[in-house]
Design an enzyme around this catalytic site. Structure first.
Site, short mmCIF file in Angstrom:
data_model
loop_
_atom_site.label_atom_id
_atom_site.label_comp_id
_atom_site.label_asym_id
_atom_site.label_seq_id
_atom_site.Cartn_x
_atom_site.Cartn_y
_atom_site.Cartn_z
N LYS A 112 -13.64 2.88 -17.55
CA LYS A 112 -13.88 4.58 -18.38
C LYS A 112 -14.81 4.09 -20.00
CE LYS A 112 -11.32 6.75 -17.05
NZ LYS A 112 -9.90 8.33 -17.68
N ARG A 140 -13.79 17.61 -24.70
CA ARG A 140 -12.61 17.57 -24.23
C ARG A 140 -11.90 17.12 -25.00
NH1 ARG A 140 -11.96 14.81 -18.80
NH2 ARG A 140 -12.08 17.12 -17.78
N TYR A 175 -10.50 14.49 -7.75
CA TYR A 175 -10.06 13.48 -8.51
C TYR A 175 -8.72 14.58 -9.06
CZ TYR A 175 -8.12 10.35 -12.36
OH TYR A 175 -6.47 10.05 -12.77
N ASP A 206 0.90 -0.90 0.29
CA ASP A 206 0.13 -0.14 0.05
C ASP A 206 1.02 1.42 -0.09
OD1 ASP A 206 -1.94 2.12 0.41
OD2 ASP A 206 -3.70 1.40 2.23
N ARG A 265 -15.16 13.42 -26.60
CA ARG A 265 -13.89 13.74 -26.03
C ARG A 265 -12.10 13.45 -26.94
NH1 ARG A 265 -16.13 15.15 -22.60
NH2 ARG A 265 -16.96 13.96 -20.19
N ALA A 308 -6.01 15.16 -17.79
CA ALA A 308 -7.10 16.38 -17.96
C ALA A 308 -7.62 16.52 -17.08
CB ALA A 308 -7.40 15.71 -19.52
N GLN A 320 -21.33 14.74 -26.24
CA GLN A 320 -20.58 14.94 -24.97
C GLN A 320 -19.05 14.37 -26.52
OE1 GLN A 320 -22.33 12.41 -23.89
NE2 GLN A 320 -21.94 11.50 -22.90
P1 NAD Z 1 -5.51 2.30 -12.79
O1 NAD Z 1 -6.74 2.02 -11.77
O2 NAD Z 1 -5.31 0.49 -14.02
O3 NAD Z 1 -4.28 1.58 -12.35
C1 NAD Z 1 -3.64 1.77 -10.74
C2 NAD Z 1 -3.24 1.26 -9.82
O4 NAD Z 1 -2.96 1.63 -8.17
C3 NAD Z 1 -4.46 -0.06 -9.51
O5 NAD Z 1 -4.04 -0.93 -10.12
C4 NAD Z 1 -4.22 0.20 -8.12
O6 NAD Z 1 -3.99 -0.89 -7.09
C5 NAD Z 1 -3.29 0.76 -7.41
N1 NAD Z 1 -3.43 1.53 -6.30
C6 NAD Z 1 -4.36 2.29 -6.13
N2 NAD Z 1 -3.64 2.75 -4.74
C7 NAD Z 1 -2.74 2.33 -4.61
C8 NAD Z 1 -1.94 1.95 -3.28
N3 NAD Z 1 -2.59 2.56 -1.55
N4 NAD Z 1 -1.11 1.69 -2.97
C9 NAD Z 1 -0.17 0.88 -4.88
N5 NAD Z 1 -1.04 0.24 -5.64
C10 NAD Z 1 -2.10 1.59 -5.68
O7 NAD Z 1 -5.46 2.78 -13.71
P2 NAD Z 1 -4.85 3.91 -14.98
O8 NAD Z 1 -5.90 4.19 -15.79
O9 NAD Z 1 -3.50 2.00 -15.27
O10 NAD Z 1 -4.43 4.53 -14.40
C11 NAD Z 1 -2.70 5.14 -14.23
C12 NAD Z 1 -2.34 6.51 -13.78
O11 NAD Z 1 -2.76 6.86 -14.82
C13 NAD Z 1 -3.26 6.84 -12.71
O12 NAD Z 1 -2.88 8.06 -11.81
C14 NAD Z 1 -4.21 7.95 -13.26
O13 NAD Z 1 -5.16 8.76 -12.24
C15 NAD Z 1 -3.11 8.49 -14.27
N6 NAD Z 1 -4.41 8.20 -15.79
C16 NAD Z 1 -5.30 7.49 -16.39
C17 NAD Z 1 -6.11 8.01 -17.13
C18 NAD Z 1 -6.76 6.42 -17.80
O14 NAD Z 1 -7.73 7.07 -18.78
N7 NAD Z 1 -7.04 5.49 -18.08
C19 NAD Z 1 -6.39 9.40 -17.68
C20 NAD Z 1 -6.15 10.89 -16.58
C21 NAD Z 1 -5.08 9.55 -16.13
#
Ligand code: NAD
Length: 536
Positions: free
Chosen positions: A188, A280, A145, A49, A216, A115, A214
């Site tokens: 998503k 967006r 967020y 964690d 994207r 974004a 909308q």
């Molecule tokens: P995801 O949810 O698949 O991956 C995020 C990972 O972080 C998860 O596996 C989750 O278990 C882990 N996590 C959460 N809390 C945790 C903790 N306390 N300790 C350890 N691990 C933890 O999301 P993603 O789509 O792979 O996104 C990755 C990054 O990109 C994130 O920071 C997200 O905010 C950013 N992001 C993603 C998108 C998108 O479209 N997917 C868009 C904008 C930003």
């Protein structure tokens, strides 16, 4: 280079692990869990964690680069419903990770922003002006967020200013692709819509959140990883867009997916559901200037990679749902790394996963550690007696057999090219009868034990609702023994499915007819399949 990827169990992080491994780096993954849909090729994976500073300190030791992609996040439904949790969890992750990276003198650090930091006031029309980096201010981001991401971007700036850290900040615009969450509430829009289209029959209508007008832009995950690695290698230190500048309405996205699926889909709009900003899109002027590159995979092509993967997941679930209902008990015999157990859990079932190989046991235990109570992992082989057996272990992690006859039969065939049988492992055995005595009668038993199937079946002395067992054309004599044993337990009928097609014959067959059907495959050593049995 030694690289740490935080969030390596998530969608983008798991792809990035693969991309960096391909590039020849040593990779440590860190996450609350292992990747959901595929094995991680990381050299080391820590299930931790990252809200806890001591964990951040431990994972950032002896690495050169850190990609911090860990975040509590999801689609618009999730991020609008959990403002406090998201802000709280992500603040802790980002504050602690940055400080730990500083203490451990990490050479480069990348923060995954979004974004969602952009001012909402600049995204109120569908034909939105693409967002430039400066449009994040004056600050008016997505509640929860978006505010947290914007604050974390500032924190990165302060660490650069005060400590001279080399930090990159990428603002992702919607990322989609294979191996991403497609159900459960965190998915998503592209994944959710692919799922809805895959579940729909030709001519059905699906629910769309909002009026569908909308807009994207969407970036395929392969481009996202490419962009992240390029940005990490650059000397640029300010926040920068990482997205495509090809926008589409949500209705248009549905039409593209339906076209790929070859289905006519009607749209039912639910305007009471959250739909986020009106429009967006990413302005890539700066991205092109800094990296001399921009994401290359257009939406049509990206969806052609993504939809078939989601459709296959749905097909698996639909297929198995004919044998089981939520809360019912399923045995997964020869669970390997748990891909079928995962399908059964997704269908709401309780699972007993039985697997003798130590590597797989460790993997299964870690993989399902966040599902206590719904799955038990049993470290044994299943056979026709309660004794022990020697298993031959292949060079490919997770390939093994307790059946010397099968091993001889398949050695050198096309399906096992490259597998050498290098070691052995002595394992305890149990029987299906004993498992039933302890855990109850399952509605379904899946058996995939590389040639040992008939021995497993012989340890069963009562009918169960349904079962499957793998067959290989080189070793049909054994499959036939299993079929014969089942006919002694009650009135039973059979079917089969080849490889992962998840399609069976329209009619169920008698024991005699299934044997004739399987005999047709004799001499074909490129395929395999599963026999299905149901007691009537
Ligand atoms: P995801 O949810 O698949 O991956 C995020 C990972 O972080 C998860 O596996 C989750 O278990 C882990 N996590 C959460 N809390 C945790 C903790 N306390 N300790 C350890 N691990 C933890 O999301 P993603 O789509 O792979 O996104 C990755 C990054 O990109 C994130 O920071 C997200 O905010 C950013 N992001 C993603 C998108 C998108 O479209 N997917 C868009 C904008 C930003």
């Amino acid at each position: 280079m030694r690289v740490l990827i935080c969030g390596a169990g998530g969608f983008i992080g798991s792809h990035l692990v693969r991309a960096l491994k391909k590039d020849g780096h040593w990779v440590r993954g860190a996450d609350l869990h292992l990747p959901e849909y595929d094995e991680s090729p990381a050299d080391e994976f820590r299930v931790v964690d990252l809200r806890d500073y001591n964990n951040c300190l431990a994972v950032t030791k002896e690495v050169d680069y850190v990609y911090n992609l860990a975040a509590d996040m999801g689609g618009i439904g999730y991020i609008t419903a959990h403002l406090a949790d998201i802000a709280h969890n992500n603040t802790l992750i980002n504050v602690n990770m940055l400080e730990a990276a500083r203490v451990n003198r990490v050479e480069r650090y990348l923060f995954s922003s979004s974004a969602c930091v952009y001012a909402q006031s600049k995204q109120q029309t569908a034909d939105v002006v693409p967002l430039k980096e400066e449009d994040a201010y004056p600050a008016d981001p997505e509640p929860g967020y978006g505010w947290e991401k914007l604050y974390a971007e500032q924190l990165c700036k302060y660490y650069q200013h005060d400590y001279g850290m080399n930090i990159k900040v990428a603002r992702f615009h919607n990322v989609y692709g294979q191996l991403g969450t497609y159900d459960g509430g965190r998915e998503k829009s592209p994944a959710a819509l692919c799922r809805k289209v895959a579940l729909a029959e030709d001519g059905d209508s699906i629910e769309i959140w909002g009026d569908g007008k909308q807009t994207r832009s969407y970036m395929h995950v392969a481009d996202c990883c490419d962009g992240l690695m390029r940005l990490m290698g650059s000397e640029y230190k300010e926040p920068i867009n990482l997205g495509r500048d090809e926008w589409v309405t949500v209705n248009g996205l549905v039409d593209k997916i339906a076209g790929i699926a070859g289905k006519k889909i009607k749209k039912q709009h639910d305007t009471s559901k959250p739909q986020g900003v009106r429009g967006r899109n990413s302005d890539n002027t700066l991205l092109k200037k800094v990296l001399n590159w921009e994401p290359e995979i257009n939406l049509e092509r990206g969806l052609r990679y993504t939809y078939p993967w989601i459709e296959a997941q749905i097909r698996h679930q639909k297929f198995y749902s004919q044998f089981m209902n939520p809360d019912e008990l399923v045995f997964d015999i020869g669970a390997n790394i748990g891909n079928k157990s995962k399908v059964f859990l997704n269908l709401g079932c309780r699972v007993i996963a039985v697997e003798p190989q130590s590597y797989c046991i460790e993997y299964l235990t870690t993989r399902f550690s966040h599902e206590p109570g719904r799955i038990a992992v049993i470290s044994k082989a299943v056979a026709n007696n309660n004794d022990s057996v020697i298993m031959a272990l292949g060079t490919h992690r997770g390939v093994s057999t307790a059946c010397p006859g099968w091993l001889q039969a398949v050695k050198g065939t096309k399906r096992f090219v490259g597998v050498d049988w290098v070691g052995t492992q002595h394992v305890q055995t149990t029987t299906l009868d004993q498992l039933i005595e302890v855990y109850g009668v399952p509605v379904f038993i899946k058996i995939d034990v590389e040639g040992f199937e008939s021995k497993v079946i012989q340890g069963l002395s009562q009918p169960v609702k349904g079962m499957s067992f793998e067959f290989h054309p080189e070793y049909l004599a054994d499959t036939k023994k299993g079929i014969e044993h089942l006919t002694t337990l009650g009135e039973v009928e059979f079917n089969y499915s080849l490889e992962e097609s998840m399609t069976m014959c329209p009619e169920w067959l008698s024991a005699e007819n299934i044997i004739s059907a399987l005999d047709e495959f004799v001499g074909n050593n490129t395929i395999y399949g599963d026999v299905y049995a149901r007691f009537v």
